[in-house]
Every structure is written in structure tokens, then in C-alpha cells.
Write a protein that holds these residues in place. Structure first.
Motif, PDB file in Angstrom:
ATOM      1  N   ALA A 102       0.839  -1.302  -0.164  1.00  0.00           N
ATOM      2  CA  ALA A 102      -0.204  -0.008  -0.027  1.00  0.00           C
ATOM      3  C   ALA A 102       0.895   1.236  -0.161  1.00  0.00           C
ATOM      4  N   THR A 103       0.387   2.319  -0.639  1.00  0.00           N
ATOM      5  CA  THR A 103       1.114   3.422  -0.966  1.00  0.00           C
ATOM      6  C   THR A 103       0.500   4.628  -0.014  1.00  0.00           C
ATOM      7  N   SER A 104       1.155   5.609   0.256  1.00  0.00           N
ATOM      8  CA  SER A 104       0.877   6.774   1.089  1.00  0.00           C
ATOM      9  C   SER A 104       0.825   8.111   0.519  1.00  0.00           C
ATOM     10  N   THR A 105       1.193   8.119  -0.719  1.00  0.00           N
ATOM     11  CA  THR A 105       1.760   9.331  -1.509  1.00  0.00           C
ATOM     12  C   THR A 105       0.572  10.350  -1.308  1.00  0.00           C
ATOM     13  N   ARG A 106      -0.505  10.191  -1.761  1.00  0.00           N
ATOM     14  CA  ARG A 106      -1.890  11.203  -1.469  1.00  0.00           C
ATOM     15  C   ARG A 106      -1.582  11.682  -0.118  1.00  0.00           C
ATOM     16  N   THR A 107      -1.586  10.907   0.917  1.00  0.00           N
ATOM     17  CA  THR A 107      -1.786  11.102   2.401  1.00  0.00           C
ATOM     18  C   THR A 107      -0.324  12.156   2.703  1.00  0.00           C
ATOM     19  N   ARG A 108       0.689  11.931   2.214  1.00  0.00           N
ATOM     20  CA  ARG A 108       1.739  12.652   2.417  1.00  0.00           C
ATOM     21  C   ARG A 108       1.826  13.928   1.636  1.00  0.00           C
ATOM     22  N   GLU A 109       1.070  14.179   0.434  1.00  0.00           N
ATOM     23  CA  GLU A 109       0.997  15.320  -0.232  1.00  0.00           C
ATOM     24  C   GLU A 109      -0.183  16.229   0.405  1.00  0.00           C
ATOM     25  N   LEU A 110      -1.090  15.663   1.079  1.00  0.00           N
ATOM     26  CA  LEU A 110      -2.370  16.292   1.575  1.00  0.00           C
ATOM     27  C   LEU A 110      -2.123  17.012   2.720  1.00  0.00           C
ATOM     28  N   LEU A 111      -1.174  16.100   3.596  1.00  0.00           N
ATOM     29  CA  LEU A 111      -0.903  16.592   4.945  1.00  0.00           C
ATOM     30  C   LEU A 111       0.543  17.194   5.303  1.00  0.00           C
ATOM     31  N   GLY A 112       1.407  16.859   4.381  1.00  0.00           N
ATOM     32  CA  GLY A 112       2.571  17.145   4.561  1.00  0.00           C
ATOM     33  C   GLY A 112       3.441  16.393   5.457  1.00  0.00           C
ATOM     34  N   TRP A 113       2.850  15.059   5.599  1.00  0.00           N
ATOM     35  CA  TRP A 113       3.367  14.058   6.477  1.00  0.00           C
ATOM     36  C   TRP A 113       4.752  13.230   6.006  1.00  0.00           C
ATOM     37  N   THR A 114       5.793  13.417   6.686  1.00  0.00           N
ATOM     38  CA  THR A 114       6.991  12.821   6.301  1.00  0.00           C
ATOM     39  C   THR A 114       7.488  12.000   7.588  1.00  0.00           C
ATOM     40  N   PRO A 115       7.213  10.576   7.300  1.00  0.00           N
ATOM     41  CA  PRO A 115       7.489   9.762   8.391  1.00  0.00           C
ATOM     42  C   PRO A 115       9.205   9.904   8.683  1.00  0.00           C
ATOM     43  N   THR A 116       9.656   9.880   9.905  1.00  0.00           N
ATOM     44  CA  THR A 116      11.239  10.328  10.216  1.00  0.00           C
ATOM     45  C   THR A 116      11.622   9.082  11.128  1.00  0.00           C
ATOM     46  N   ARG A 117      10.962   8.205  11.580  1.00  0.00           N
ATOM     47  CA  ARG A 117      11.629   7.263  12.492  1.00  0.00           C
ATOM     48  C   ARG A 117      12.319   5.922  11.989  1.00  0.00           C
ATOM     49  N   GLU A 118      12.971   5.073  12.574  1.00  0.00           N
ATOM     50  CA  GLU A 118      13.442   4.073  12.027  1.00  0.00           C
ATOM     51  C   GLU A 118      12.638   3.105  11.345  1.00  0.00           C
ATOM     52  N   GLY A 119      13.047   2.336  10.324  1.00  0.00           N
ATOM     53  CA  GLY A 119      12.253   1.269   9.452  1.00  0.00           C
ATOM     54  C   GLY A 119      12.108  -0.044  10.238  1.00  0.00           C
ATOM     55  N   LEU A 120      11.075  -0.810   9.828  1.00  0.00           N
ATOM     56  CA  LEU A 120      10.755  -2.066  10.637  1.00  0.00           C
ATOM     57  C   LEU A 120      12.167  -2.720  10.720  1.00  0.00           C
ATOM     58  N   LEU A 121      12.589  -3.111   9.875  1.00  0.00           N
ATOM     59  CA  LEU A 121      13.875  -3.861   9.758  1.00  0.00           C
ATOM     60  C   LEU A 121      14.967  -3.519  10.947  1.00  0.00           C
ATOM     61  N   ASP A 122      15.134  -2.090  10.866  1.00  0.00           N
ATOM     62  CA  ASP A 122      16.267  -1.471  12.062  1.00  0.00           C
ATOM     63  C   ASP A 122      15.430  -1.607  13.538  1.00  0.00           C
ATOM     64  N   ASP A 123      14.363  -1.561  13.359  1.00  0.00           N
ATOM     65  CA  ASP A 123      13.384  -1.575  14.662  1.00  0.00           C
ATOM     66  C   ASP A 123      13.703  -3.011  15.239  1.00  0.00           C
ATOM     67  N   ILE A 124      13.339  -4.177  14.467  1.00  0.00           N
ATOM     68  CA  ILE A 124      13.643  -5.435  14.832  1.00  0.00           C
ATOM     69  C   ILE A 124      15.143  -5.787  15.358  1.00  0.00           C
ATOM     70  N   ARG A 125      16.013  -5.082  14.537  1.00  0.00           N
ATOM     71  CA  ARG A 125      17.241  -5.447  14.956  1.00  0.00           C
ATOM     72  C   ARG A 125      17.774  -4.585  16.226  1.00  0.00           C
ATOM     73  N   ASP A 126      17.460  -3.648  16.327  1.00  0.00           N
ATOM     74  CA  ASP A 126      17.880  -2.341  17.522  1.00  0.00           C
ATOM     75  C   ASP A 126      16.949  -2.261  18.714  1.00  0.00           C
ATOM     76  N   GLY A 127      15.528  -2.583  18.293  1.00  0.00           N
ATOM     77  CA  GLY A 127      14.590  -2.492  19.540  1.00  0.00           C
ATOM     78  C   GLY A 127      14.424  -3.476  20.406  1.00  0.00           C
ATOM     79  N   ASP A 128      13.220  -3.588  20.756  1.00  0.00           N
ATOM     80  CA  ASP A 128      12.898  -4.668  22.044  1.00  0.00           C
ATOM     81  C   ASP A 128      12.450  -5.878  21.549  1.00  0.00           C
ATOM     82  N   TYR A 129      12.522  -6.015  20.091  1.00  0.00           N
ATOM     83  CA  TYR A 129      11.729  -7.269  19.658  1.00  0.00           C
ATOM     84  C   TYR A 129      12.289  -8.661  20.027  1.00  0.00           C
ATOM     85  N   LEU A 130      13.607  -8.529  20.064  1.00  0.00           N
ATOM     86  CA  LEU A 130      14.356  -9.873  20.223  1.00  0.00           C
ATOM     87  C   LEU A 130      14.791 -10.032  21.619  1.00  0.00           C
ATOM     88  N   ASP A 131      14.406  -9.060  22.516  1.00  0.00           N
ATOM     89  CA  ASP A 131      14.854  -9.459  23.977  1.00  0.00           C
ATOM     90  C   ASP A 131      14.318 -10.444  24.743  1.00  0.00           C
TER      91      ASP A 131
END
Length: 298
Positions: free
Chosen positions: A269-298
């Protein structure tokens, strides 16, 4: 604004409450228990005691607010019709409280309501016979208020809203890997899976309640990841092989045949229209980095 939220103590709700409070909004939140009320208070919100079945409570809370965010959804998944009735009943009562005011009503759905196998946009027609079609009743109930003077908005969350304390699809996948000794993906694992960090989703909810036009359908999707990459990252972190699971075996390998269907779904799924409509720009880490560095594998 004074925003009333349901589901403010769930998985994503607390991040939304915190984002609204940081932005200077007053927040009241539905609380079914003393624990939920205490958590809302700790986030800077005022609890409103009650549950989704308490329609008078919902009506009064929505009437007193400048806008509503509806996150709560749940119950006994063995009785989907009862869940749908409860969800639609809550949306209807809160929407009726806002009729003629132009105030926002943001209702939560998910991108899994869309057809599989194609990059679905905000304007793609949903699949009314699909795996997540039950959520469409809530979307319909919300959007029916557009012509009644409500700034009705549908927010479709990616199936994986990741971040600390996640208890959704990815932790279930990790549990299965630990139990079976392999980190599995269905077929060749090329099927695509949308994801968004919880903090980025919270920003989008704030932008939606502040300024999204009536009738907006928004996609809280920051990225789309191949499922084989998710399984590979989990396997790497657990020291387990990432292994293909045939479609025939998937129903018994995973928690249930339904989960096997979802894990094997190609659901970009894409979010191009959402970003253009509201000026939304995700800035946080992506899923794979979060799995590696977050609390998923603790």
C-alpha cells in the motif's frame, strides 16, 4: 483543540495521546478500568470512565469535544458480527454528536481491507470479500457523516505499527520462530508488507484531526518490506535459519490458518496522497532496523 479518543491506552493510542498533548491539545480518553485511567492521566489526558458499549458516555464525551479519534476495536474475534455491531454503534453515536458542527471524526481501519497483489492507493476500491473486510463497516459508518456536516476521516493503519512494546503481527512471528526453530516466510517470501513506526503514525493522527478535509481516506504507511526480509532479520537476530514454508504447511506452522493467510499475503500500500495532502513525512527508523535494534528480540 479538545480531542476525545477511544483506545487511548492500546498499542498505538498512547503515542497519539502523547503527540496531541505535546502539540498543546486537551485530550480526554475513554477508560474501561482504573489501570487505563491511571495511564491516561500519566500521559496528560483526562480519563472518561466507560466502554464502547456505553453509548451515552460516548455521546456526551464526543459532544463536549472539538473532535474525536476512534482507535478502540476488539472483543471476541470468534464473534466478528458482535465486534462489527459494537464498532459501528460507537462510531454512529459519536458521529451523530458531531452532526452539523464541521468537527473531525477520525476512525481507524487498516490497509488490509484493500485488494492484495497490487500497490493499493488511498483511492483503490477496498476488497469487500477480503480477509479484513469486517473493518469496512466502520469505514462506511464514518464516511456516511460527510454529508451531515462532520469532517469524517478514515485512517488506514499499516498491518505492522512497530515500536517499543509491540504485541502485534511481528512479535507473533518471532514467537513462532522461537517455537519451531525456523524463521519462516510463505513461498518465496516476495510478498510485500506495509509498516509504520508508532510515533510516525501518531503524528499523522494529529495532522488528520487538525486539518484533513472531510471524506479523506488516509494511509499510515511509511514503507513496504518484503516478507522474506522480515523473516531474515528475525532469523539473524535469533540465530535461526530463515526458511520457506509452503502454502500447504503454513496453516499449521503459524498460529492459525488465518494468520498464515495474512503472513503470505502480498499487500503493498502507498501513502503518496496522504503525504501530499497533509505534509506528513515519516522520520523514525524502519521496521527491519527496529527489529534489529529495538526490544523485539529481547
Amino acid at each position: 483543540m479538545h480531542v476525545f479518543i477511544t483506545g487511548g491506552t492500546g498499542q498505538t493510542g498512547p503515542a497519539i495521546v502523547a503527540e496531541l498533548v505535546r502539540a498543546g491539545h486537551q485530550v480526554t480518553g475513554l477508560a474501561r478500568s482504573d489501570v487505563a485511567a491511571t495511564r491516561l492521566t500519566g500521559l496528560g489526558a483526562t480519563p472518561v470512565r466507560g466502554a464502547l458499549e456505553d453509548l451515552d458516555v460516548l455521546r456526551q464525551a464526543a459532544s463536549a469535544a472539538d473532535g474525536v479519534i476512534h482507535m478502540a476495536y476488539g472483543g471476541d474475534y470468534a464473534e466478528p458480527e458482535a465486534m462489527i455491531r459494537r464498532d459501528v454503534g460507537a462510531i454512529t453515536v459519536m458521529g451523530e454528536a458531531l452532526v452539523g458542527t464541521g468537527k473531525p471524526l477520525v476512525v481507524t481501519s487498516g490497509t488490509l481491507v484493500l485488494p492484495f497483489g497490487q500497490p493499493a492507493t488511498e483511492t483503490t476500491a477496498p476488497d469487500r470479500a477480503g480477509a479484513a473486510a469486517a473493518r469496512l463497516a466502520g469505514e462506511d459508518a464514518c464516511l456516511a457523516f460527510v454529508d451531515r456536516g462532520v469532517r469524517a476521516i478514515v485512517m488506514r493503519l499499516a498491518p505492522t505499527v512497530h515500536g517499543p512494546g509491540d504485541h502485534g503481527f511481528v512479535p507473533m512471528l518471532i514467537t513462532t520462530a522461537r517455537t519451531t526453530g525456523v524463521s519462516g516466510y510463505v513461498g518465496d517470501g516476495s510478498n510485500r508488507w506495509p509498516a509504520v513506526h508508532r510515533a510516525d503514525a501518531a503524528v499523522l493522527y494529529r495532522l488528520a484531526v487538525e486539518s484533513a478535509p472531510p471524506g479523506s481516506v488516509l494511509h499510515a504507511v511509511a514503507e513496504t518490506v518484503a516478507f522474506s526480509a522480515i523473516a531474515g532479520t528475525i532469523g539473524e537476530g535469533l540465530g535461526l535459519p530463515a526458511t520457506s514454508i509452503s502454502a500447504e504447511r503454513a496453516g499449521t506452522h503459524y498460529v492459525s490458518p488465518f494468520m498464515a493467510l495474512l503472513y503470505g499475503a502480498d499487500a503493498p500500500a502507498t501513502s503518496t496522497r496522504t503525504r501530499e495532502l497533509l505534509g506528513w513525512t515519516p522520520t523514525r527508523e524502519g521496521l527491519l532496523d527496529d527489529i534489529r535494534d529495538g526490544d523485539y528480540l529481547d
